[in-house]
Design a protein around this motif. Structure first.
Motif, PDB file in Angstrom:
ATOM      1  N   LEU A 264       0.852  -1.187   0.000  1.00  0.00           N
ATOM      2  CA  LEU A 264       0.000   0.000   0.000  1.00  0.00           C
ATOM      3  C   LEU A 264       0.888   1.237   0.000  1.00  0.00           C
ATOM      4  CD1 LEU A 264      -2.642   1.554   0.303  1.00  0.00           C
ATOM      5  CD2 LEU A 264      -2.527   1.154   2.770  1.00  0.00           C
ATOM      6  N   VAL A 265       0.820   2.034  -1.049  1.00  0.00           N
ATOM      7  CA  VAL A 265       1.616   3.250  -1.154  1.00  0.00           C
ATOM      8  C   VAL A 265       0.886   4.363  -0.402  1.00  0.00           C
ATOM      9  CG1 VAL A 265       2.693   4.885  -2.733  1.00  0.00           C
ATOM     10  CG2 VAL A 265       2.460   2.482  -3.388  1.00  0.00           C
ATOM     11  N   LEU A 266       1.387   4.712   0.788  1.00  0.00           N
ATOM     12  CA  LEU A 266       0.697   5.665   1.648  1.00  0.00           C
ATOM     13  C   LEU A 266       0.635   7.059   1.052  1.00  0.00           C
ATOM     14  CD1 LEU A 266       2.109   4.563   5.130  1.00  0.00           C
ATOM     15  CD2 LEU A 266      -0.010   3.850   4.013  1.00  0.00           C
ATOM     16  N   SER A 267       1.575   7.393   0.167  1.00  0.00           N
ATOM     17  CA  SER A 267       1.571   8.732  -0.427  1.00  0.00           C
ATOM     18  C   SER A 267       0.344   8.980  -1.298  1.00  0.00           C
ATOM     19  CB  SER A 267       2.846   8.945  -1.259  1.00  0.00           C
ATOM     20  OG  SER A 267       2.912   8.017  -2.322  1.00  0.00           O
ATOM     21  N   LEU A 268      -0.340   7.912  -1.723  1.00  0.00           N
ATOM     22  CA  LEU A 268      -1.549   8.094  -2.515  1.00  0.00           C
ATOM     23  C   LEU A 268      -2.606   8.893  -1.761  1.00  0.00           C
ATOM     24  CD1 LEU A 268      -2.034   4.557  -4.126  1.00  0.00           C
ATOM     25  CD2 LEU A 268      -1.176   6.606  -5.237  1.00  0.00           C
ATOM     26  N   PHE A 269      -2.605   8.780  -0.450  1.00  0.00           N
ATOM     27  CA  PHE A 269      -3.647   9.424   0.343  1.00  0.00           C
ATOM     28  C   PHE A 269      -3.445  10.929   0.466  1.00  0.00           C
ATOM     29  CE2 PHE A 269      -3.796   4.994   1.626  1.00  0.00           C
ATOM     30  CZ  PHE A 269      -5.148   4.733   1.548  1.00  0.00           C
ATOM     31  N   ARG A 270      -2.346  11.452  -0.076  1.00  0.00           N
ATOM     32  CA  ARG A 270      -2.172  12.900  -0.099  1.00  0.00           C
ATOM     33  C   ARG A 270      -3.107  13.567  -1.093  1.00  0.00           C
ATOM     34  NH1 ARG A 270       4.450  12.642  -0.437  1.00  0.00           N
ATOM     35  NH2 ARG A 270       4.789  11.731   1.639  1.00  0.00           N
ATOM     36  N   SER A 271      -3.619  12.796  -2.039  1.00  0.00           N
ATOM     37  CA  SER A 271      -4.571  13.323  -3.010  1.00  0.00           C
ATOM     38  C   SER A 271      -5.944  13.462  -2.367  1.00  0.00           C
ATOM     39  CB  SER A 271      -4.659  12.396  -4.220  1.00  0.00           C
ATOM     40  OG  SER A 271      -5.792  12.693  -5.009  1.00  0.00           O
ATOM     41  N   ARG A 272      -6.496  14.672  -2.419  1.00  0.00           N
ATOM     42  CA  ARG A 272      -7.827  14.918  -1.858  1.00  0.00           C
ATOM     43  C   ARG A 272      -8.877  14.068  -2.556  1.00  0.00           C
ATOM     44  NH1 ARG A 272     -11.188  18.315  -4.291  1.00  0.00           N
ATOM     45  NH2 ARG A 272      -9.488  19.504  -5.238  1.00  0.00           N
ATOM     46  N   VAL A 273      -8.812  13.999  -3.891  1.00  0.00           N
ATOM     47  CA  VAL A 273      -9.806  13.242  -4.640  1.00  0.00           C
ATOM     48  C   VAL A 273      -9.696  11.751  -4.330  1.00  0.00           C
ATOM     49  CG1 VAL A 273     -10.605  12.632  -6.954  1.00  0.00           C
ATOM     50  CG2 VAL A 273      -9.869  14.959  -6.469  1.00  0.00           C
ATOM     51  N   PHE A 274      -8.459  11.254  -4.241  1.00  0.00           N
ATOM     52  CA  PHE A 274      -8.277   9.829  -3.992  1.00  0.00           C
ATOM     53  C   PHE A 274      -8.754   9.445  -2.593  1.00  0.00           C
ATOM     54  CE2 PHE A 274      -5.676   6.226  -2.536  1.00  0.00           C
ATOM     55  CZ  PHE A 274      -6.032   5.290  -3.491  1.00  0.00           C
ATOM     56  N   SER A 275      -8.269  10.133  -1.580  1.00  0.00           N
ATOM     57  CA  SER A 275      -8.624   9.760  -0.204  1.00  0.00           C
ATOM     58  C   SER A 275     -10.097  10.009   0.087  1.00  0.00           C
ATOM     59  CB  SER A 275      -7.739  10.514   0.790  1.00  0.00           C
ATOM     60  OG  SER A 275      -7.852  11.913   0.595  1.00  0.00           O
ATOM     61  N   GLY A 276     -10.601  11.183  -0.312  1.00  0.00           N
ATOM     62  CA  GLY A 276     -12.017  11.470  -0.082  1.00  0.00           C
ATOM     63  C   GLY A 276     -12.930  10.603  -0.914  1.00  0.00           C
ATOM     64  N   GLY A 277     -12.526  10.356  -2.166  1.00  0.00           N
ATOM     65  CA  GLY A 277     -13.329   9.487  -3.016  1.00  0.00           C
ATOM     66  C   GLY A 277     -13.350   8.063  -2.520  1.00  0.00           C
ATOM     67  N   LEU A 278     -12.211   7.601  -1.990  1.00  0.00           N
ATOM     68  CA  LEU A 278     -12.126   6.254  -1.436  1.00  0.00           C
ATOM     69  C   LEU A 278     -13.068   6.104  -0.246  1.00  0.00           C
ATOM     70  CD1 LEU A 278     -10.140   4.112  -2.597  1.00  0.00           C
ATOM     71  CD2 LEU A 278      -8.758   4.460  -0.558  1.00  0.00           C
ATOM     72  N   LEU A 279     -13.101   7.124   0.624  1.00  0.00           N
ATOM     73  CA  LEU A 279     -13.979   7.082   1.790  1.00  0.00           C
ATOM     74  C   LEU A 279     -15.444   7.115   1.370  1.00  0.00           C
ATOM     75  CD1 LEU A 279     -14.396   7.132   4.838  1.00  0.00           C
ATOM     76  CD2 LEU A 279     -14.120   9.628   4.764  1.00  0.00           C
ATOM     77  N   THR A 280     -15.770   7.964   0.403  1.00  0.00           N
ATOM     78  CA  THR A 280     -17.148   8.041  -0.083  1.00  0.00           C
ATOM     79  C   THR A 280     -17.598   6.709  -0.672  1.00  0.00           C
ATOM     80  OG1 THR A 280     -16.824  10.389  -0.606  1.00  0.00           O
ATOM     81  CG2 THR A 280     -18.699   9.286  -1.623  1.00  0.00           C
ATOM     82  N   SER A 281     -16.740   6.113  -1.498  1.00  0.00           N
ATOM     83  CA  SER A 281     -17.056   4.817  -2.095  1.00  0.00           C
ATOM     84  C   SER A 281     -17.213   3.739  -1.034  1.00  0.00           C
ATOM     85  CB  SER A 281     -15.956   4.431  -3.086  1.00  0.00           C
ATOM     86  OG  SER A 281     -16.202   3.170  -3.655  1.00  0.00           O
ATOM     87  N   GLY A 282     -16.374   3.795  -0.001  1.00  0.00           N
ATOM     88  CA  GLY A 282     -16.462   2.814   1.064  1.00  0.00           C
ATOM     89  C   GLY A 282     -17.770   2.901   1.827  1.00  0.00           C
ATOM     90  N   ILE A 283     -18.209   4.121   2.120  1.00  0.00           N
ATOM     91  CA  ILE A 283     -19.471   4.299   2.844  1.00  0.00           C
ATOM     92  C   ILE A 283     -20.638   3.788   2.002  1.00  0.00           C
ATOM     93  CG2 ILE A 283     -21.045   6.017   3.811  1.00  0.00           C
ATOM     94  CD1 ILE A 283     -18.594   7.668   4.559  1.00  0.00           C
ATOM     95  N   TRP A 284     -20.552   3.998   0.701  1.00  0.00           N
ATOM     96  CA  TRP A 284     -21.571   3.446  -0.198  1.00  0.00           C
ATOM     97  C   TRP A 284     -21.605   1.923  -0.093  1.00  0.00           C
ATOM     98  CZ3 TRP A 284     -19.905   1.364  -5.298  1.00  0.00           C
ATOM     99  CH2 TRP A 284     -20.973   0.864  -6.032  1.00  0.00           C
ATOM    100  N   SER A 285     -20.447   1.288  -0.127  1.00  0.00           N
ATOM    101  CA  SER A 285     -20.380  -0.167  -0.018  1.00  0.00           C
ATOM    102  C   SER A 285     -20.908  -0.658   1.323  1.00  0.00           C
ATOM    103  CB  SER A 285     -18.936  -0.643  -0.205  1.00  0.00           C
ATOM    104  OG  SER A 285     -18.460  -0.324  -1.483  1.00  0.00           O
TER     105      SER A 285
END
Length: 488
Positions: A264-285
């Motif tokens: 898991l490349v932790l630097s990916l979470f510096r992206s607002r779209v990636f981290s926020g989008g990941l959380l939004t998608s997770g809540i949907w699931s």
């Protein structure tokens, strides 16, 4: 003559590529279908194998847990051994474990077979896009191929519940899993013929410490959530499980931050779209998996639907999702990505809340409108996947896709276990007769699920807001966006 031979060779090559896509799509379809086909049959399996609600949850959760825990490893194995080899290995494991699941005679055997299916799915899913990229080097053809591949999610959502209901009502429940066997054998043969071998990729580290700590954290957390109500939330057993989960999670983050080639490349979470989008998608699931799991029990045990009727109840919702998904990109361009996704979440949360008001004497006319409303909202969430993948540089698009699928599976698992713990606790404390207690607990749980879904709206509006200047734009991925495994 040479020109004719050349044209024939080109046409043959084009036909072969699309046959290869059929093989990749069939393999992926089996894993998608497995997420949906079994839920309607859970009451039948519970009766015939004498399982508790906790045992039923493990039938679903064991598959999701292993699948999510090994998803990134499956992608890394594809880098080492080649996507075709890993895809075929995944097909073999999934097909053999489906046979074992269909022949299971106890809850323990079925749970073990489902976990083995998760291994096969973890090898199949991350290699599918890699194979499509190899088979279709032309961007235009690749886009169409990915569209066909992505449509399998909505198709499995429509076919899964009604197929599961028909089988459980008219055949032995084991055919829910045995149906994968002929499909798997045919797909292996087709893949061997149509998918050409590719050169072995550059060797990478498997990051075994990261794999072990992440799997340990997920297993311990899931065990605590599923068994917490029965054992007691403050019992030494459950407290130890949560403690192990916390320690393993911290160890995983430390290992990943120091690894030369982390899983898991932790630097990916510096992206607002990636981290926020990941959380939004997770809540949907979280809501999708929870609703499917408990609604199947509710429709049959409380409203008196047959298994086939319960399965058919989900078909209009799935079809609406598929149709709206085709129009969602246009809606995103007209209204903006953030507002489109937020509207989808609002519709889904509202539908779940309105379902909580349906009483014990209701029929499909009372349930159907809210299922369809939920499907409308789910279709509007499709552009979220494109936003998450396109927020990453081209070299990270594969990792972003893997993380998106992992997030959806993990949050889906949490949806089943958390909502299950709440439902079981409320049901046992109500003092009502069995069916009345379940209905009361189910309606209470739906309200909580609706609140959780609605809480993702501000996250989506923040993470997916339009950028102010072109200079502020993040690098965009060249790879086409696709709907993930949690698309259901």
């Amino acid at each position: 003559m040479n020109c004719t031979a050349y044209k024939y060779g080109v046409q043959e090559g084009v036909a072969m590529r699309w046959w290869a896509l059929v093989a990749v799509t069939l393999g992926t379809f089996m894993t998608y279908l497995d997420n949906n086909v079994g839920n309607v049959a859970l009451p039948t399996i519970q009766r015939e194998l004498g399982l508790t609600v906790s045992g039923l949850e493990w039938i679903v959760s064991s598959y999701i847990l292993v699948f999510a825990g090994l998803m990134l490893v499956g992608g890394r194995l594809a880098d080492v051994f080649g996507a075709r080899r890993v895809f075929l290995a995944g097909l073999a494991v999934f097909t053999a474990s489906s046979l074992a699941a269909g022949l299971a005679t106890s809850g323990g055997m079925l749970i073990a077979a489902r976990a083995a299916q998760g291994v096969g799915a973890a090898l199949l899913t991350p290699t599918a896009l890699a194979l499509i990229g190899q088979i279709f080097p032309d961007p235009g053809e690749r886009g169409r191929a990915v569209g066909v591949w992505s449509a399998t999610g909505a198709l499995s959502m429509a076919l899964g519940p009604v197929t599961g209901g028909f089988i459980s009502e008219n055949l032995h429940w084991g055919w829910i899993y045995l149906v994968n066997v002929p499909i798997g054998v045919a797909t292996v043969g087709l893949a061997l013929w149509a998918i050409k071998p590719s050169p072995r990729g550059r060797r990478h580290s498997l990051d075994l410490p990261g794999l072990v700590t992440s799997a340990l954290a997920l297993v311990a957390l899931t065990y605590g959530l599923i068994e917490g109500d029965a054992a007691g939330w403050t019992s030494p057993e459950i407290l130890a499980a949560f403690g192990v989960a916390a320690v393993a999670a911290v160890a995983f983050l430390v290992i990943e931050s120091r690894a030369a080639e982390p899983m898991l490349v932790l630097s990916l979470f510096r992206s607002r779209v990636f981290s926020g989008g990941l959380l939004t998608s997770g809540i949907w699931s979280f809501g999708v998996f929870g609703i499917y799991f408990f609604s199947a029990l509710w429709l049959q045990n409380v409203l008196g639907f047959s298994p086939t009727e319960a399965g058919a109840s989900f078909v209009p919702m799935a079809l609406v999702t598929a149709v709206v998904a085709l129009l969602s990109q246009r809606a995103s361009r007209l209204f903006g990505l953030g507002p489109t996704v937020a509207l989808g979440l609002a519709l889904m949360g509202s539908a779940v809340y309105l379902l909580s008001g349906v009483g014990a004497e209701a029929g499909y006319a009372d349930v159907g409108p809210w299922f369809i409303l939920y499907g409308l909202g789910a279709g509007l969430l499709v552009p979220l996947t494109a936003a998450v993948l396109n927020s990453m540089p081209a070299g990270r698009s594969g990792v972003a896709s893997g993380m998106l699928n992992v997030s959806r599976e993990v949050f889906g698992l949490l949806g089943i276990t958390v909502l299950g713990a709440i439902l079981s606790s409320r049901q046992s404390a109500s003092g009502l007769p069995a069916l009345a207690a379940f209905l009361d607990a189910y309606r209470f749980t739906l309200v909580i699920a609706a609140v959780v879904m609605l809480s993702a709206i501000p996250v989506a509006l923040w993470a997916l807001r339009a950028r102010r200047t072109p200079a502020a734009e993040e690098p965009r991925a060249a790879a086409p966006a696709t709907a993930g495994h949690g698309a259901v």
